[in-house]
Scaffold this active site. Structure first.
Site, PDB file in Angstrom:
ATOM      1  N   ALA A  96       0.820  -1.205   0.000  1.00 53.54           N
ATOM      2  CA  ALA A  96       0.000   0.000   0.000  1.00 53.54           C
ATOM      3  C   ALA A  96       0.853   1.255   0.000  1.00 53.54           C
ATOM      4  O   ALA A  96       0.497   2.274  -0.605  1.00 53.54           O
ATOM      5  CB  ALA A  96      -0.915  -0.001   1.231  1.00 53.54           C
TER       6      ALA A  96
ATOM      7  N   ASP B  87      26.868  29.490 -26.270  1.00 51.03           N
ATOM      8  CA  ASP B  87      27.917  29.987 -27.137  1.00 51.03           C
ATOM      9  C   ASP B  87      27.298  30.994 -28.103  1.00 51.03           C
ATOM     10  O   ASP B  87      26.127  30.867 -28.480  1.00 51.03           O
ATOM     11  CB  ASP B  87      28.522  28.806 -27.901  1.00 51.03           C
ATOM     12  CG  ASP B  87      29.714  29.216 -28.737  1.00 51.03           C
ATOM     13  OD1 ASP B  87      30.509  30.027 -28.268  1.00 51.03           O
ATOM     14  OD2 ASP B  87      29.827  28.714 -29.870  1.00 51.03           O
TER      15      ASP B  87
ATOM     16  N   ASP C 249      33.252  23.618 -26.646  1.00 46.71           N
ATOM     17  CA  ASP C 249      32.104  23.620 -25.723  1.00 46.71           C
ATOM     18  C   ASP C 249      31.922  22.284 -25.014  1.00 46.71           C
ATOM     19  O   ASP C 249      31.126  22.189 -24.073  1.00 46.71           O
ATOM     20  CB  ASP C 249      30.804  23.917 -26.498  1.00 46.71           C
ATOM     21  CG  ASP C 249      30.850  25.251 -27.217  1.00 46.71           C
ATOM     22  OD1 ASP C 249      31.293  26.227 -26.604  1.00 46.71           O
ATOM     23  OD2 ASP C 249      30.446  25.296 -28.391  1.00 46.71           O
TER      24      ASP C 249
END
Length: 915
Positions: A301, A347, A652
């Site tokens: 439950a 960027d 990046d």
């Protein structure tokens, strides 16, 4: 640097195993010393020596991350705390001799794990299909002969030949350069091609200013050259970025952390409640098997079995929506994490800007001509003071466009993907400018030059010479100050005037103004000359200044504004110059005060504490290195921000991996950037990020709604069993019945909640606090309130069944089972919205919710009327009076909830389904 690579032996010139100078110094070493240190020459290495060195240093390849195995994807699905709870409950049921309950829980585990596994595996494999490795060839001089080889076979000391359009195959020190310019945007973020020469650079020069070096992963934009390879593979700048990636461990998303925290709380709640009930039962003399059965019922439950499956499906739905909007999601949870974002780092070149040089302004004498159009598409208008200008009838404008076209050595073409150019980006901008005018002047000299002077860093201009009408004419473009030195007059209207000191100062002031606005400025001039030599380029007529920009991409400014309204800060992180970056930032609506713009050099001397203090006010980081980008993301995260990072280049990649959500460009992005990112934009459009943020917020709201719904229902189940145990009553619900409720009554409506449309104003509220839990105080109070209402209704039905008619325990259990099921189902309306869901527009806004109600009602009726199913669940058919009682009691929580919402109708809706 690396030990075991060949260097010159002072005694006999033989290659020996010794250390090279540090990588950071190659740009500062002159050509002769470079050749000596590498035991090479201007005729290159011999084939035998190249093979020997290849055996020492290995192939010229960047190590790539191995593909994600299916086992790793499966392991990620199994580490959920909720999955662990279900596994324990299944084991206990099996040990108690309840194979049906154990099998049912096991089936739930398989469904939950399988859904997440197959959806995430599909996304992972789709992404891997995008990462195509393309072998690069290199032109190399060996033994005095130029030959083509696989770039993987390059070694330090090899002499490579570079031509326009080539990819640079390794880090190399230039030996000679002729008008050589390289595009380094993918590595440094510098949007303009960088001029190169063979002169040694200062030792302290940052990477973008090392003119004597060319780097792996960049391209030759124009000119030619020869260079000595100084490092390959993992030792290159590209490889060093790969090393940064290896140091970064992928973090967990906010949703993953919140769900795990929720699961840990469930463990303690389940153990606590089960312990109390068991202890009370034992104290009252009840049998241990009965108490264990009660404990299993409580565990089942307490655990929302449908939660992992519904969360996975909700995220998969979001992933599908994003795919239709050109965003490929590699990890399901990344969609929600983007919705939690507080800062988006982007960027500049190719992300916030179009990545295409465009002439947007021409200054002709004292006239300003604005030019519309974007990128390489040769469509646009010429306007002066808002009035259209026809180049065909404007002699000075037509003259400027003729110079632009004849000095631009590029090819313009069109294919299925659109317009494209081949050649130098500045030349491309000038050629597209001329094409916008569509001029066809039959009397003009031939477009094919009779001679050319290519751009040179010393003279800072290029010239194209054309024969026509009995004279040789020079068409010149270049740096304004240098071109003006070769001009004697200024072209005005149909005539000219003398270029005196005042006139020169006026033109230079105009040039400075364009530069301050972030434009690259090119001067255009022409005139008759005596010969095609530098010395002959004199006494020209100055015609125009062309302002070239890399404009913001379509829809970026609007997206930045929308994100700002949503409380999300956009930060530009670029390798470009501060003035250029600030000008683009101004166009995007980002702050550009002195405190808001920080150069990478300033970061070097800044402590982490100082950076964290200043970082909240910075909107532009310029002239940054890949390491700076990584440091910026880490500092923002240390300050409690949820960071999404957008990028397309190798430079990046480390920041993309470190960010909470890395977002790469799919079209122009590098393989490395795509590989480390969680989301890939297949259309390269920044506005797609705004759509993803909105989608992420909708998903989190919906996850909160079905958590609210599931926990209300599961809490009611726990309290029903707990209250019955305290009162000394038999179990109102059996373990298998609770599992049925959790899988049927709970799961289908919860799935419908996962498809709820977004709340109004979802992008006009601030982001959630990163540390805020899912279960806030208000959230818990609302769950508890409705849990109590459902519990009271269920126990009332159970007690009615025990005390009336003498129909037995199974009849009472059936009443409590059906009342609880329908009360939970009708509670769906309370979970869908804090507003009035009975309003026709709101009730019909999610047809899946209506479908779930109908489906669950049919399944519940089948549970008590279909004999095999009723026997399995230990249920009995109900009489009409029983049904009336069940419906009346089940409606109480829903009616109370809607009355409360109507009483609050004048208040502003909250963000989720918690009342």
């Amino acid at each position: 640097m690396t030990v075991g690579r060949p260097a010159a032996d002072a005694a006999g010139g033989r290659a020996t195993a010794t250390a090279f100078p540090p990588l950071a110094r190659w740009h500062a070493v002159d050509v002769r010393e470079t050749l000596a240190l590498l035991s090479s020459s201007e005729t290159g290495l011999s084939d035998a020596e190249a093979r020997r060195r290849l055996a020492i240093v290995g192939p010229n390849r960047i190590p790539r991350s191995p593909p994600v195995t299916a086992w790793r994807v499966l392991a990620r699905q199994l580490r959920s705390v909720v999955v662990g709870l279900l596994a324990i409950a299944a084991l206990v049921a099996l040990l108690m001799g309840e194979p049906i309950e154990a099998g049912a829980i096991g089936a739930v585990l398989l469904i939950n794990t399988g859904l997440g596994f197959f959806v995430e595996l599909k996304a992972t494999r789709t992404m891997e299909a995008l990462l195509r490795y393309q072998a690069v060839a290199a032109s190399v001089v060996r033994g005095g002969r130029t030959q083509e080889i696989d770039a993987a076979d390059l070694v330090p000391g090899d002499l490579v030949v570079l031509q326009a359009g080539d990819s640079v195959p390794a880090d190399a020190r230039l030996v000679e350069a002729v008008e050589l310019r390289t595009g380094e945007a993918a590595l440094t973020g510098e949007s303009m091609p960088v001029g190169k020469d063979a002169e040694a650079a200062p030792e302290e020069a940052p990477l973008p200013d090392r003119r004597s070096m060319v780097y792996a992963g960049t391209t030759v934009a124009s000119g030619s050259g020869r260079a000595i390879v100084v490092d390959t593979g993992a030792g290159t700048e590209l490889g060093r970025i790969g090393g940064l990636l290896g140091e970064i461990e992928a973090g967990r998303t906010p949703l993953e952390e919140r769900l795990d925290a929720l699961g840990r709380k469930l463990v303690w709640v389940t153990l606590g409640v089960a312990g109390v009930v068991t202890a009370l039962g034992w104290a009252r003399g009840l049998s241990l098997p009965l108490m264990l059965e009660t404990g299993v019922a409580l565990a089942i439950a307490a655990v929302p079995e449908g939660l992992p499956a519904v969360a996975t499906i909700a995220l998969a739905v979001g992933m599908g929506r994003m795919a239709r909007r050109n965003a490929l999601v590699r990890r399901l949870h990344a969609v929600e994490a983007l919705g939690s974002t507080t800062v988006i780092g982007a960027d500049k070149t190719g992300t916030l800007t179009a990545g295409e040089m465009t002439v947007t302004e021409l200054l002709l004498d004292d006239r300003e001509i604005a030019v519309s159009g974007e990128g390489f598409t040769p469509v646009g208008e010429f306007r002066e003071g808002g009035t259209a200008v026809d180049p065909a009838t404007d002699p000075v404008l037509r003259r400027a466009l003729t110079i632009a076209r004849r000095t631009a050595r590029v090819q313009i073409g069109r294919d299925a993907a659109g317009w494209s150019v081949r050649g130098d980006p500045t030349d491309a901008a000038l050629a597209v400018l001329a094409e916008k005018a569509g001029l066809q002047d039959a009397s003009a000299p031939s477009d094919e030059p009779s001679a050319e002077l290519p751009f040179d860093t010393a003279r800072r201009y290029s010239a194209s010479f054309h024969d026509g009408n009995g004279e040789l004419r020079a068409f010149v473009k270049g740096a304004p100050a240098d071109v003006l030195e070769r001009c004697a007059r200024v072209g005005v209207g149909g005539g000219t005037r003398l270029l005196d000191g005042a006139e020169r100062d006026r033109i230079l002031a105009a040039n400075a103004d364009l530069a301050r606005r972030g434009m690259r400025v090119i001067a255009l001039a022409d005139g008759p000359v005596e010969g095609a030599t530098d010395a002959a380029v004199r006494d020209l007529e100055f015609v125009a200044l062309a302002g070239i920009t890399d404009p913001p991409a379509e829809g970026v400014a609007e997206t930045v504004r929308m994100l700002s309204e949503a409380g999300i800060r956009t930060v530009m992180i670029t390798g470009d110059q501060a003035a250029t970056a600030a000008a683009v930032a101004t166009q995007l609506g980002l702050p550009t005060s002195a405190a808001a713009v920080v150069e990478g050099a300033a970061l070097e001397g800044m402590s982490e504490e100082e950076f964290r203090r200043r970082g909240s006010g910075v909107s532009v980081f310029s002239r940054v290195s890949p390491k700076h980008k990584l440091d910026i993301v880490r500092a923002l995260q240390a300050d409690g921000e949820i960071v999404a990072m957008l990028g397309d280049g190798v430079n990046d990649a480390a920041a993309l991996k470190q960010a909470d959500v890395g977002v790469a460009m799919g079209l122009r992005g590098t393989d490395v950037a795509r590989e480390v990112s969680a989301i890939v934009l297949q259309d390269d459009r920044f506005p797609t990020v705004g759509a993803a943020v909105e989608e992420g917020r909708v998903i989190f709201d919906n996850i909160r709604k079905f958590i609210y719904y599931l926990f209300s229902c599961n809490l009611a189940e726990v309290w029903v069993i707990f209250a019955a145990g305290i009162a000394g009553l038999p179990l109102p619900l059996l373990p298998l019945q609770i599992l049925w409720l959790n899988l049927v009554t709970d799961t289908f409506p919860a799935l419908a909640l996962a498809l709820e449309p977004g709340e109004p104003g979802i992008m006009r509220r601030p982001p959630r606090a990163p540390e805020a839990p899912i279960l806030t105080g208000r959230f818990i109070r609302s769950i508890s309130f409705f849990g109590v209402l459902i519990t009271v209704s269920t126990l009332a039905a159970f007690l009615w069944g025990l005390r009336s008619g003498g129909q037995g325990y199974e009849h009472a259990v059936t009443l409590s089972f059906m009342t609880l099921a329908l009360a939970q189902l009708l509670h769906l309306g309370n979970a869908r919205s804090t507003g009035d869901v009975l309003a026709p527009s709101r009730a019909a806004s999610n047809p899946y919710a209506l479908g779930a109600v109908i489906l669950v009602v049919l399944l519940q009726v089948a549970a008590v009327t279909v004999e095999p199913l009723a026997r399995l669940l230990q249920l009995r058919p109900l009489a009409p009076a029983d049904w009336a009682l069940v419906v009346a009691l089940a409606a109480v929580p829903a009616v109370v909830g809607q009355l409360i919402r109507r009483s609050r109708s004048g208040r502003r809706p909250a963000a989720s389904g918690a009342a």
